[in-house]
Design a protein around this motif. Structure first.
Motif, mmCIF file in Angstrom:
data_model
loop_
_atom_site.group_PDB
_atom_site.id
_atom_site.type_symbol
_atom_site.label_atom_id
_atom_site.label_comp_id
_atom_site.label_asym_id
_atom_site.label_seq_id
_atom_site.Cartn_x
_atom_site.Cartn_y
_atom_site.Cartn_z
ATOM 1 N N HIS A 115 0.830 -1.196 0.000
ATOM 2 C CA HIS A 115 0.000 0.000 0.000
ATOM 3 C C HIS A 115 0.871 1.254 0.000
ATOM 4 O O HIS A 115 2.092 1.183 0.091
ATOM 5 C CB HIS A 115 -0.924 -0.003 1.224
ATOM 6 C CG HIS A 115 -0.173 -0.314 2.481
ATOM 7 N ND1 HIS A 115 -0.030 -1.591 2.941
ATOM 8 C CD2 HIS A 115 0.503 0.470 3.338
ATOM 9 C CE1 HIS A 115 0.691 -1.573 4.047
ATOM 10 N NE2 HIS A 115 1.027 -0.340 4.312
ATOM 11 N N GLU A 116 0.231 2.408 -0.057
ATOM 12 C CA GLU A 116 0.929 3.689 -0.108
ATOM 13 C C GLU A 116 1.132 4.235 1.297
ATOM 14 O O GLU A 116 0.204 4.258 2.112
ATOM 15 C CB GLU A 116 0.100 4.665 -0.937
ATOM 16 C CG GLU A 116 0.851 5.886 -1.382
ATOM 17 C CD GLU A 116 0.059 6.685 -2.391
ATOM 18 O OE1 GLU A 116 -0.666 7.597 -1.944
ATOM 19 O OE2 GLU A 116 0.162 6.401 -3.596
ATOM 20 N N THR A 138 3.579 7.417 3.651
ATOM 21 C CA THR A 138 4.351 8.655 3.572
ATOM 22 C C THR A 138 5.607 8.480 4.412
ATOM 23 O O THR A 138 5.544 8.004 5.546
ATOM 24 C CB THR A 138 3.538 9.841 4.116
ATOM 25 O OG1 THR A 138 2.331 9.932 3.360
ATOM 26 C CG2 THR A 138 4.305 11.136 4.005
ATOM 27 N N THR A 165 5.936 10.234 -0.812
ATOM 28 C CA THR A 165 5.011 9.109 -0.800
ATOM 29 C C THR A 165 5.619 7.953 -1.582
ATOM 30 O O THR A 165 6.201 8.142 -2.638
ATOM 31 C CB THR A 165 3.673 9.527 -1.434
ATOM 32 O OG1 THR A 165 3.181 10.666 -0.729
ATOM 33 C CG2 THR A 165 2.657 8.411 -1.341
ATOM 34 N N THR A 166 5.476 6.753 -1.023
ATOM 35 C CA THR A 166 5.997 5.560 -1.676
ATOM 36 C C THR A 166 5.085 4.386 -1.350
ATOM 37 O O THR A 166 4.153 4.508 -0.559
ATOM 38 C CB THR A 166 7.448 5.275 -1.232
ATOM 39 O OG1 THR A 166 7.974 4.210 -2.013
ATOM 40 C CG2 THR A 166 7.518 4.905 0.240
ATOM 41 N N HIS A 167 5.341 3.253 -1.951
ATOM 42 C CA HIS A 167 4.590 2.033 -1.664
ATOM 43 C C HIS A 167 5.433 1.120 -0.788
ATOM 44 O O HIS A 167 6.650 1.038 -0.975
ATOM 45 C CB HIS A 167 4.210 1.322 -2.956
ATOM 46 C CG HIS A 167 3.134 2.012 -3.701
ATOM 47 N ND1 HIS A 167 3.372 3.079 -4.540
ATOM 48 C CD2 HIS A 167 1.796 1.816 -3.717
ATOM 49 C CE1 HIS A 167 2.230 3.487 -5.052
ATOM 50 N NE2 HIS A 167 1.254 2.734 -4.567
ATOM 51 N N ALA A 210 -2.115 1.425 5.263
ATOM 52 C CA ALA A 210 -2.268 2.430 4.208
ATOM 53 C C ALA A 210 -2.446 3.813 4.822
ATOM 54 O O ALA A 210 -3.254 3.995 5.740
ATOM 55 C CB ALA A 210 -3.453 2.086 3.324
#
Length: 74
Positions: free
Chosen positions: A10-11, A13, A23-25, A31
């Protein structure tokens, strides 16, 4: 691929030590969570080139005391 064995991707910060964010996964946290870094490429000596040896009578002092007599003699 097997079902229900993979972690949730999920994404999140990421907050750097200077307060900047991106922001990354990731599989870390949930999430929308924020990962606050203590050390990052902006502050770590491996990337900044500024090395400091901080030791208050710990491992470094023991090492120096133990091996102080091992020097090159000319």
């Amino acid at each position: 691929m097997k079902n229900d064995i993979h972690p949730d991707y999920h994404e999140i910060t990421v907050q750097m030590t200077d307060g900047s964010t991106y922001t990354t996964h990731s599989t870390w946290g949930k999430a929308g969570d924020t990962l606050k870094l203590d050390i990052d490429p902006k502050t770590h000596p491996a990337w900044t080139g500024v090395h400091r040896l901080l030791d208050s009578g710990g491992q470094l002092a023991k090492f120096n005391k133990r091996f102080s007599g091992l020097g090159l003699k000319s």
